[in-house]
Design a protein around this motif. Sequence first.
Motif, PDB file in Angstrom:
ATOM      1  N   ASP A  54     -16.128  23.981  -5.216  1.00 46.39           N
ATOM      2  CA  ASP A  54     -14.878  23.703  -5.744  1.00 46.39           C
ATOM      3  C   ASP A  54     -14.590  22.054  -5.505  1.00 46.39           C
ATOM      4  O   ASP A  54     -14.185  21.466  -6.472  1.00 46.39           O
ATOM      5  N   LEU A  55     -14.953  21.819  -4.339  1.00 47.90           N
ATOM      6  CA  LEU A  55     -14.625  20.195  -4.080  1.00 47.90           C
ATOM      7  C   LEU A  55     -15.624  19.385  -4.938  1.00 47.90           C
ATOM      8  O   LEU A  55     -15.475  18.306  -5.088  1.00 47.90           O
ATOM      9  N   ILE A  56     -17.312  19.951  -4.911  1.00 51.15           N
ATOM     10  CA  ILE A  56     -18.143  19.044  -5.734  1.00 51.15           C
ATOM     11  C   ILE A  56     -17.553  18.904  -7.326  1.00 51.15           C
ATOM     12  O   ILE A  56     -17.646  18.004  -7.776  1.00 51.15           O
ATOM     13  N   TYR A  57     -16.908  19.962  -7.809  1.00 49.41           N
ATOM     14  CA  TYR A  57     -16.519  20.029  -9.080  1.00 49.41           C
ATOM     15  C   TYR A  57     -15.370  18.849  -9.401  1.00 49.41           C
ATOM     16  O   TYR A  57     -15.405  18.216 -10.096  1.00 49.41           O
ATOM     17  N   ASP A  58     -14.501  19.026  -8.164  1.00 54.32           N
ATOM     18  CA  ASP A  58     -13.349  17.847  -8.329  1.00 54.32           C
ATOM     19  C   ASP A  58     -13.736  16.576  -8.015  1.00 54.32           C
ATOM     20  O   ASP A  58     -13.441  15.508  -8.612  1.00 54.32           O
ATOM     21  N   LEU A  59     -14.861  16.357  -7.271  1.00 52.52           N
ATOM     22  CA  LEU A  59     -15.360  15.123  -6.920  1.00 52.52           C
ATOM     23  C   LEU A  59     -16.112  14.602  -8.281  1.00 52.52           C
ATOM     24  O   LEU A  59     -15.975  13.339  -8.592  1.00 52.52           O
ATOM     25  N   VAL A  60     -16.846  15.314  -8.861  1.00 52.31           N
ATOM     26  CA  VAL A  60     -17.582  14.821 -10.051  1.00 52.31           C
ATOM     27  C   VAL A  60     -16.481  14.654 -11.463  1.00 52.31           C
ATOM     28  O   VAL A  60     -16.806  13.789 -11.911  1.00 52.31           O
ATOM     29  N   LEU A  78     -27.750  16.334   2.624  1.00 54.61           N
ATOM     30  CA  LEU A  78     -27.741  17.688   2.262  1.00 54.61           C
ATOM     31  C   LEU A  78     -26.483  17.636   0.998  1.00 54.61           C
ATOM     32  O   LEU A  78     -26.730  18.483   0.101  1.00 54.61           O
ATOM     33  N   LEU A  79     -25.375  16.961   1.419  1.00 53.78           N
ATOM     34  CA  LEU A  79     -24.519  16.728   0.127  1.00 53.78           C
ATOM     35  C   LEU A  79     -25.026  16.107  -1.121  1.00 53.78           C
ATOM     36  O   LEU A  79     -24.992  16.719  -2.207  1.00 53.78           O
ATOM     37  N   CYS A  80     -25.940  15.145  -0.975  1.00 54.57           N
ATOM     38  CA  CYS A  80     -26.420  14.563  -2.066  1.00 54.57           C
ATOM     39  C   CYS A  80     -27.564  15.800  -2.646  1.00 54.57           C
ATOM     40  O   CYS A  80     -27.573  15.655  -4.228  1.00 54.57           O
ATOM     41  N   ASP A  81     -28.422  16.220  -1.825  1.00 47.86           N
ATOM     42  CA  ASP A  81     -29.368  17.426  -2.468  1.00 47.86           C
ATOM     43  C   ASP A  81     -28.361  18.400  -3.247  1.00 47.86           C
ATOM     44  O   ASP A  81     -28.863  18.960  -4.096  1.00 47.86           O
ATOM     45  N   THR A  82     -27.410  18.875  -2.796  1.00 41.29           N
ATOM     46  CA  THR A  82     -26.348  19.673  -3.037  1.00 41.29           C
ATOM     47  C   THR A  82     -26.064  18.949  -4.760  1.00 41.29           C
ATOM     48  O   THR A  82     -25.912  19.957  -5.726  1.00 41.29           O
ATOM     49  N   LEU A  83     -25.523  18.108  -4.784  1.00 42.62           N
ATOM     50  CA  LEU A  83     -25.348  17.341  -5.893  1.00 42.62           C
ATOM     51  C   LEU A  83     -26.186  17.544  -7.061  1.00 42.62           C
ATOM     52  O   LEU A  83     -26.098  17.936  -8.077  1.00 42.62           O
ATOM     53  N   ARG A  84     -27.460  17.339  -6.573  1.00 39.79           N
ATOM     54  CA  ARG A  84     -28.897  17.312  -7.244  1.00 39.79           C
ATOM     55  C   ARG A  84     -29.081  18.659  -7.811  1.00 39.79           C
ATOM     56  O   ARG A  84     -29.025  18.783  -9.076  1.00 39.79           O
ATOM     57  N   CYS A  85     -28.809  19.737  -7.120  1.00 34.41           N
ATOM     58  CA  CYS A  85     -28.953  20.989  -7.438  1.00 34.41           C
ATOM     59  C   CYS A  85     -27.863  21.245  -8.706  1.00 34.41           C
ATOM     60  O   CYS A  85     -28.018  21.970  -9.554  1.00 34.41           O
ATOM     61  N   TYR A  86     -26.847  20.875  -8.160  1.00 35.77           N
ATOM     62  CA  TYR A  86     -25.569  21.109  -9.034  1.00 35.77           C
ATOM     63  C   TYR A  86     -25.779  20.524 -10.540  1.00 35.77           C
ATOM     64  O   TYR A  86     -25.505  21.127 -11.597  1.00 35.77           O
ATOM     65  N   PHE A  87     -26.122  19.523 -10.491  1.00 38.10           N
ATOM     66  CA  PHE A  87     -26.568  18.648 -11.871  1.00 38.10           C
ATOM     67  C   PHE A  87     -27.677  19.097 -12.591  1.00 38.10           C
ATOM     68  O   PHE A  87     -27.802  19.112 -13.780  1.00 38.10           O
ATOM     69  N   GLU A  88     -28.902  19.681 -11.902  1.00 33.09           N
ATOM     70  CA  GLU A  88     -29.952  20.543 -12.493  1.00 33.09           C
ATOM     71  C   GLU A  88     -29.659  21.638 -12.936  1.00 33.09           C
ATOM     72  O   GLU A  88     -30.301  22.218 -13.580  1.00 33.09           O
ATOM     73  N   GLY A  89     -28.490  22.293 -12.632  1.00 30.60           N
ATOM     74  CA  GLY A  89     -28.033  23.621 -13.293  1.00 30.60           C
ATOM     75  C   GLY A  89     -28.737  24.775 -12.623  1.00 30.60           C
ATOM     76  O   GLY A  89     -28.788  25.931 -13.235  1.00 30.60           O
ATOM     77  N   LYS A  91     -27.981  27.368 -11.064  1.00 29.79           N
ATOM     78  CA  LYS A  91     -26.779  28.378 -10.532  1.00 29.79           C
ATOM     79  C   LYS A  91     -26.909  29.404  -9.644  1.00 29.79           C
ATOM     80  O   LYS A  91     -26.267  29.921  -8.725  1.00 29.79           O
ATOM     81  N   GLU A  92     -28.507  29.795  -9.519  1.00 28.31           N
ATOM     82  CA  GLU A  92     -28.834  30.964  -8.409  1.00 28.31           C
ATOM     83  C   GLU A  92     -28.571  30.444  -7.020  1.00 28.31           C
ATOM     84  O   GLU A  92     -28.272  31.201  -6.212  1.00 28.31           O
ATOM     85  N   LEU A  93     -28.626  29.303  -6.703  1.00 31.07           N
ATOM     86  CA  LEU A  93     -28.419  28.865  -5.680  1.00 31.07           C
ATOM     87  C   LEU A  93     -27.062  28.807  -5.141  1.00 31.07           C
ATOM     88  O   LEU A  93     -26.531  28.678  -3.880  1.00 31.07           O
ATOM     89  N   PHE A  94     -26.086  28.865  -6.194  1.00 32.94           N
ATOM     90  CA  PHE A  94     -24.712  28.713  -5.790  1.00 32.94           C
ATOM     91  C   PHE A  94     -24.129  29.982  -5.958  1.00 32.94           C
ATOM     92  O   PHE A  94     -22.848  30.300  -5.820  1.00 32.94           O
ATOM     93  N   GLU A  95     -24.899  30.963  -5.882  1.00 34.42           N
ATOM     94  CA  GLU A  95     -24.287  32.529  -6.050  1.00 34.42           C
ATOM     95  C   GLU A  95     -24.043  33.015  -4.838  1.00 34.42           C
ATOM     96  O   GLU A  95     -24.831  32.679  -3.887  1.00 34.42           O
TER      97      GLU A  95
END
Length: 96
Positions: A54-60, A78-89, A91-95
């Motif tokens: 949720d914080l990543i969504y707000d940041l973006v 780790l935050l930058c890599d999390t953002l990379r996975c978020y933008f690559e879509g 979704k399985e990593l965020f479940e």
Amino acid sequence: MRFLFYLCVLKNNVNLPQNSTIMMPTNSLPRLPFDIQSFQRVRENGYLYLDKTDLIYDLVHSGIYVFLSRPRRFGKSLLCDTLRCYFEGRKELFEG
């Protein structure tokens, strides 16, 4: 806060008073992701991860520039890599 206290107690091998509250028994402690910068590795190998999607969504979607000035070993990579996975879509990593 209890979890941080619990980790300090484990690290320093301190005996707790009888009426102390402990977050979880020692045999079920999750593994901590020390020295891991890969979000995929953290999620797939069962390391402890505090979901801040949720914080990543707000940041973006805030439209402001962010300067990450944190001390060493504070999870910037780790935050930058999390953002990379978020933008690559990925979704399985965020479940879960």
